[in-house]
Design a protein around this motif. Structure first.
Motif, PDB file in Angstrom:
ATOM      1  N   ILE C  85       0.856  -1.191   0.000  1.00 13.39           N
ATOM      2  CA  ILE C  85       0.000   0.000   0.000  1.00 13.39           C
ATOM      3  C   ILE C  85       0.889   1.237   0.000  1.00 13.39           C
ATOM      4  O   ILE C  85       1.815   1.316   0.816  1.00 13.39           O
ATOM      5  N   PHE C  86       0.627   2.176  -0.889  1.00 13.51           N
ATOM      6  CA  PHE C  86       1.212   3.516  -0.792  1.00 13.51           C
ATOM      7  C   PHE C  86       0.107   4.469  -0.373  1.00 13.51           C
ATOM      8  O   PHE C  86      -0.990   4.429  -0.942  1.00 13.51           O
ATOM      9  N   LEU C  87       0.382   5.313   0.631  1.00 18.18           N
ATOM     10  CA  LEU C  87      -0.668   6.232   1.098  1.00 18.18           C
ATOM     11  C   LEU C  87      -0.123   7.630   1.321  1.00 18.18           C
ATOM     12  O   LEU C  87       1.047   7.788   1.668  1.00 18.18           O
ATOM     13  N   LYS C  88      -0.981   8.632   1.112  1.00 17.64           N
ATOM     14  CA  LYS C  88      -0.638  10.004   1.520  1.00 17.64           C
ATOM     15  C   LYS C  88      -1.853  10.690   2.151  1.00 17.64           C
ATOM     16  O   LYS C  88      -2.935  10.132   2.158  1.00 17.64           O
ATOM     17  N   ASN C  89      -1.632  11.853   2.724  1.00 15.08           N
ATOM     18  CA  ASN C  89      -2.644  12.554   3.543  1.00 15.08           C
ATOM     19  C   ASN C  89      -3.011  11.747   4.790  1.00 15.08           C
ATOM     20  O   ASN C  89      -4.063  11.975   5.401  1.00 15.08           O
ATOM     21  N   ALA C  90      -2.192  10.795   5.124  1.00 16.66           N
ATOM     22  CA  ALA C  90      -2.420   9.975   6.315  1.00 16.66           C
ATOM     23  C   ALA C  90      -1.102   9.276   6.628  1.00 16.66           C
ATOM     24  O   ALA C  90      -0.239   9.151   5.751  1.00 16.66           O
ATOM     25  N   TYR C  91      -0.972   8.816   7.860  1.00 17.09           N
ATOM     26  CA  TYR C  91       0.241   8.133   8.302  1.00 17.09           C
ATOM     27  C   TYR C  91      -0.107   6.690   8.680  1.00 17.09           C
ATOM     28  O   TYR C  91      -1.267   6.398   8.997  1.00 17.09           O
ATOM     29  N   PRO C  92       0.882   5.823   8.667  1.00 17.95           N
ATOM     30  CA  PRO C  92       0.590   4.437   9.079  1.00 17.95           C
ATOM     31  C   PRO C  92      -0.117   4.362  10.435  1.00 17.95           C
ATOM     32  O   PRO C  92      -1.013   3.544  10.627  1.00 17.95           O
ATOM     33  N   ILE C  93       0.262   5.238  11.364  1.00 26.22           N
ATOM     34  CA  ILE C  93      -0.363   5.197  12.687  1.00 26.22           C
ATOM     35  C   ILE C  93      -1.877   5.384  12.618  1.00 26.22           C
ATOM     36  O   ILE C  93      -2.613   4.899  13.484  1.00 26.22           O
ATOM     37  N   ASN C  94      -2.355   6.081  11.593  1.00 24.95           N
ATOM     38  CA  ASN C  94      -3.803   6.312  11.456  1.00 24.95           C
ATOM     39  C   ASN C  94      -4.545   5.086  10.941  1.00 24.95           C
ATOM     40  O   ASN C  94      -5.752   4.959  11.143  1.00 24.95           O
ATOM     41  N   VAL C  95      -3.846   4.196  10.251  1.00 22.63           N
ATOM     42  CA  VAL C  95      -4.546   3.130   9.518  1.00 22.63           C
ATOM     43  C   VAL C  95      -4.130   1.713   9.915  1.00 22.63           C
ATOM     44  O   VAL C  95      -4.794   0.747   9.525  1.00 22.63           O
ATOM     45  N   LEU C  96      -3.050   1.595  10.673  1.00 26.85           N
ATOM     46  CA  LEU C  96      -2.466   0.262  10.841  1.00 26.85           C
ATOM     47  C   LEU C  96      -3.381  -0.679  11.617  1.00 26.85           C
ATOM     48  O   LEU C  96      -3.469  -1.869  11.319  1.00 26.85           O
ATOM     49  N   ASP C  97      -4.084  -0.153  12.630  1.00 26.94           N
ATOM     50  CA  ASP C  97      -4.981  -1.042  13.369  1.00 26.94           C
ATOM     51  C   ASP C  97      -6.113  -1.540  12.464  1.00 26.94           C
ATOM     52  O   ASP C  97      -6.512  -2.702  12.558  1.00 26.94           O
ATOM     53  N   LYS C  98      -6.604  -0.698  11.594  1.00 25.13           N
ATOM     54  CA  LYS C  98      -7.677  -1.135  10.691  1.00 25.13           C
ATOM     55  C   LYS C  98      -7.159  -2.184   9.707  1.00 25.13           C
ATOM     56  O   LYS C  98      -7.888  -3.118   9.345  1.00 25.13           O
ATOM     57  N   ILE C  99      -5.917  -2.046   9.275  1.00 24.44           N
ATOM     58  CA  ILE C  99      -5.341  -3.035   8.352  1.00 24.44           C
ATOM     59  C   ILE C  99      -5.106  -4.363   9.061  1.00 24.44           C
ATOM     60  O   ILE C  99      -5.421  -5.431   8.527  1.00 24.44           O
ATOM     61  N   LYS C 100      -4.557  -4.304  10.268  1.00 23.70           N
ATOM     62  CA  LYS C 100      -4.327  -5.547  11.017  1.00 23.70           C
ATOM     63  C   LYS C 100      -5.637  -6.289  11.279  1.00 23.70           C
ATOM     64  O   LYS C 100      -5.650  -7.509  11.405  1.00 23.70           O
ATOM     65  N   ASN C 101      -6.757  -5.549  11.363  1.00 24.19           N
ATOM     66  CA  ASN C 101      -8.049  -6.180  11.639  1.00 24.19           C
ATOM     67  C   ASN C 101      -8.782  -6.674  10.396  1.00 24.19           C
ATOM     68  O   ASN C 101      -9.830  -7.309  10.523  1.00 24.19           O
ATOM     69  N   VAL C 102      -8.288  -6.363   9.207  1.00 22.79           N
ATOM     70  CA  VAL C 102      -8.922  -6.911   7.998  1.00 22.79           C
ATOM     71  C   VAL C 102      -8.885  -8.438   8.096  1.00 22.79           C
ATOM     72  O   VAL C 102      -7.833  -9.011   8.394  1.00 22.79           O
ATOM     73  N   PRO C 103     -10.036  -9.100   7.875  1.00 22.03           N
ATOM     74  CA  PRO C 103     -10.068 -10.538   8.188  1.00 22.03           C
ATOM     75  C   PRO C 103      -9.105 -11.399   7.368  1.00 22.03           C
ATOM     76  O   PRO C 103      -8.738 -12.473   7.819  1.00 22.03           O
ATOM     77  N   GLU C 104      -8.660 -10.959   6.212  1.00 22.90           N
ATOM     78  CA  GLU C 104      -7.723 -11.763   5.420  1.00 22.90           C
ATOM     79  C   GLU C 104      -6.254 -11.514   5.780  1.00 22.90           C
ATOM     80  O   GLU C 104      -5.376 -12.260   5.324  1.00 22.90           O
ATOM     81  N   VAL C 105      -5.972 -10.451   6.522  1.00 23.90           N
ATOM     82  CA  VAL C 105      -4.570 -10.078   6.747  1.00 23.90           C
ATOM     83  C   VAL C 105      -3.911 -11.009   7.758  1.00 23.90           C
ATOM     84  O   VAL C 105      -4.437 -11.230   8.852  1.00 23.90           O
ATOM     85  N   CYS C 106      -2.747 -11.569   7.387  1.00 25.00           N
ATOM     86  CA  CYS C 106      -1.951 -12.412   8.287  1.00 25.00           C
ATOM     87  C   CYS C 106      -1.014 -11.564   9.130  1.00 25.00           C
ATOM     88  O   CYS C 106      -0.975 -11.680  10.338  1.00 25.00           O
ATOM     89  N   THR C 107      -0.200 -10.738   8.464  1.00 19.18           N
ATOM     90  CA  THR C 107       0.773  -9.947   9.199  1.00 19.18           C
ATOM     91  C   THR C 107       1.163  -8.736   8.370  1.00 19.18           C
ATOM     92  O   THR C 107       0.863  -8.640   7.178  1.00 19.18           O
ATOM     93  N   VAL C 108       1.813  -7.779   9.031  1.00 24.89           N
ATOM     94  CA  VAL C 108       2.365  -6.598   8.368  1.00 24.89           C
ATOM     95  C   VAL C 108       3.867  -6.633   8.598  1.00 24.89           C
ATOM     96  O   VAL C 108       4.321  -6.784   9.732  1.00 24.89           O
ATOM     97  N   TYR C 109       4.628  -6.531   7.518  1.00 24.21           N
ATOM     98  CA  TYR C 109       6.091  -6.580   7.646  1.00 24.21           C
ATOM     99  C   TYR C 109       6.680  -5.221   8.010  1.00 24.21           C
ATOM    100  O   TYR C 109       7.637  -5.152   8.771  1.00 24.21           O
ATOM    101  N   ALA C 110       6.129  -4.164   7.421  1.00 29.50           N
ATOM    102  CA  ALA C 110       6.700  -2.841   7.660  1.00 29.50           C
ATOM    103  C   ALA C 110       5.694  -1.778   7.288  1.00 29.50           C
ATOM    104  O   ALA C 110       4.813  -1.993   6.448  1.00 29.50           O
ATOM    105  N   ALA C 111       5.857  -0.628   7.936  1.00 27.98           N
ATOM    106  CA  ALA C 111       5.057   0.563   7.645  1.00 27.98           C
ATOM    107  C   ALA C 111       6.007   1.717   7.835  1.00 27.98           C
ATOM    108  O   ALA C 111       6.469   1.956   8.952  1.00 27.98           O
ATOM    109  N   THR C 112       6.297   2.445   6.765  1.00 26.51           N
ATOM    110  CA  THR C 112       7.423   3.372   6.851  1.00 26.51           C
ATOM    111  C   THR C 112       7.417   4.395   5.732  1.00 26.51           C
ATOM    112  O   THR C 112       6.827   4.173   4.670  1.00 26.51           O
TER     113      THR C 112
END
Lengths: 162, 162, 162, 162, 162, 162
Positions: C85-112
């Protein structure tokens, strides 16, 4: 260039270690709060590898010895955005959900009282954790009497109801 | 010494596999409960690699064949504190949030019906998972008609509203 | 055959990247919804490596440039069931919990926002992510004045209360 | 017929009470496990109002006095599918996230060391909690010196960093 | 004595209100951090009703007007351990999961841009929220054309994919 | 004016009902996806009370009978931003965590197969749920043999390990 290296982490007696990946310098304060919320008498130290700007190991904790240890081991690991926690008076099972929910945390590699070998990839650019060796390799598959002993143990210590 | 090895995991027909990292022998009972809570008719087997003391593969399940398979494949993986689950009558999407929330679980490496290659680092001390190869490598980028087909498929099976 | 390769990911100015592992083609729509729910003006692109059947890079987003970039970099990574994912107007801290909770997501390697080196294992069968190098290696341990500067910074930008 | 009644709950010294809503008889075992996972030396009692079949107050705990108290107060509340927990050696902040995540739990009405008045609606059919009065009503709005004292207090006890 | 009273809450233009129940004075700082983590340009005020000791309305925020409003409305509600948040530049959907995960939060009664009537039970001892009236009562059941209009609207604003 | 009223909800055979509070018209689609993700063969209907603009009961589902029932009962409840779900082929325990995590959901009042009485406050302005009566009031406290029977039952149906 791609080299694999190993950092060994010995866990002090009565302690556990948690190793993970996050992002942003605020991680070190958020992990502090997650842990202090978890267990009334928990003692811990946290080290976090800032990976841009001054690239310092950031550290917090409520026990000076564990804080120093965490800072030193994080510096030995030296992988951008990784963190390491040493804790006592509490077990990973008490705190791991709170850590996984910290908004900066990406993943947790291991939570253990075993000695840990951290496998690290190093390039000209930097370093990254690729895996952990957490304790010894398996020696067999549990049989009926092992299953019974396991269940009895968990029920004896009150973790499961009989 | 640091060697990389591969363990291949074939997934039985109509099954999926989930591979992850946890800690503590209670994991095997907590995973059992997380799965049994998830889907009424789910069938599954779990194997978990204890990494200290007797270092046995701990196993649970409500399907003897899947339980035996999980125990055997966990023993082949033999990486301390890793777990493997085979499930049927349910999909990873139905259970993955419950597994991620199990208090002992650190991370999940993969959830798939594909054959899986597990990349393992081995030292004199033990073994650890460093990654998984989950299915085939990408063959291209979807074009407009592929996007339409993808959206139609998800709406036809009722997973998304049109 | 087991080879390790590196894919370099440069992050566009004012953007961040998130790299993770999931399963099932629906991931790309679920990540879209998780991100669009997170921040009112967020702009992003998502690429997801389907790993069976047509094995296409699936992509979504609400910014064409970031969507194209995500699709191309996912294709370069080409590891089954991984997403970027590439994102702007937002930071990983704003979205990471929502991504970790997506039912298909296993893990996140990095957010940077750092340049990222993705370490990939490749066999005859396919490719898998084994780790990431996220920014530079640590250069030291913070001292008292660094701690003070860190705390002052987090309080000045309003992320923590004084 | 619709009548409103009040059940008063006095909280023993050094204890806290948590009052909530769940469903299914398994709640009482799942709450037990959630609490025992939370804090190493926690002591607690749980009462849960089964609302069909024998309609018994189900109870568990690892402290006989708190278990008996919880069973008696749950019986006094007598609202179908409600639960009450008395705990010591731990605070609600240590356990509340684990309780909210128990799969049977619908909501939590209150978590407090204050005396509690539970407002109950009663009909010919049964009883239900409609709200709680948790401690005293507000006496004013904090001024600058109160804010400073609040912040100092939270930092002095180590819950927040200065 | 048991009396029911109503406090009316008007929501300023372009704002939303969130009303909930928590415990412990630290709530006001934890809610601040949860909100500041959620959306880059969010503006908000928080009021929290301390329910023992000085029984003050505790307040935080990053917008003085919303902070003052939250403090005043919390004081009007005056129910022990309840909190109220006014926010702008963000919607409840962006922040509600973070608020529900704050370790002190018990429940959320409402999140809305509608005028709100808060139903309060009052006794000699104190006050408690028993429910909220959030906007107008239903006027009918949507028909086919309403369903189509609803789906089109959500897809037009980009919240759902077509 | 403040009046309390009761809406009775009978649950069809082999079904369960879930009653909660959310916000925003998107709730009805998000609840649909949360449920469809939960259990492979789940059947359900959802009704949601929009509380501004046209104030229609919004409805979705994958079973026409349950969808119609949910729409009708939501209209009878008619409390702004409340929702009601009827489900079969699944139990609340399978879906409740996914529902609590839907970003618009504030709280869940009840999840049950019992007949339900919903206590509603009505003013000139609108209506709000203040509580539920879920099944019958408690008839006693379980004794040793009841505890044994409860534990045996949960282990016989496989929900807990012996």
């Amino acid at each position: 260039m791609l080299e694999f290296k190993i950092v060994k982490i010995e866990v002090p007696e009565d302690c556990n270690v948690i190793l993970g990946m996050a992002h942003f310098i605020k991680t070190v304060e958020d992990l502090y709060e997650a842990l202090i919320n978890a267990v009334p008498n928990i003692k811990f130290g946290i080290g976090f590898c800032e990976s841009s700007g001054p690239c310092l190991v950031r550290h917090e904790g409520n026990d000076e010895e564990l804080r120093l240890l965490a800072a030193r081991k994080a510096y030995e690991v030296a992988c951008g955005h990784s963190f390491i926690i040493f804790l006592k008076n509490a077990y990973p099972i008490n705190v791991l959900d709170k850590i996984k929910n910290v908004p900066e945390v990406c993943t947790v590699y291991a939570a253990t009282a075993n000695p840990l070998e951290v496998i690290i990839a190093e390039t000209e650019y930097g370093r990254g954790i690729v895996g952990v060796i957490d304790g010894l390799k398996s020696k067999g598959i549990e049989a009926e009497e092992d299953i019974k002993a396991r269940k009895d143990f968990l029920r004896k210590i009150g973790y499961k109801l009989g």
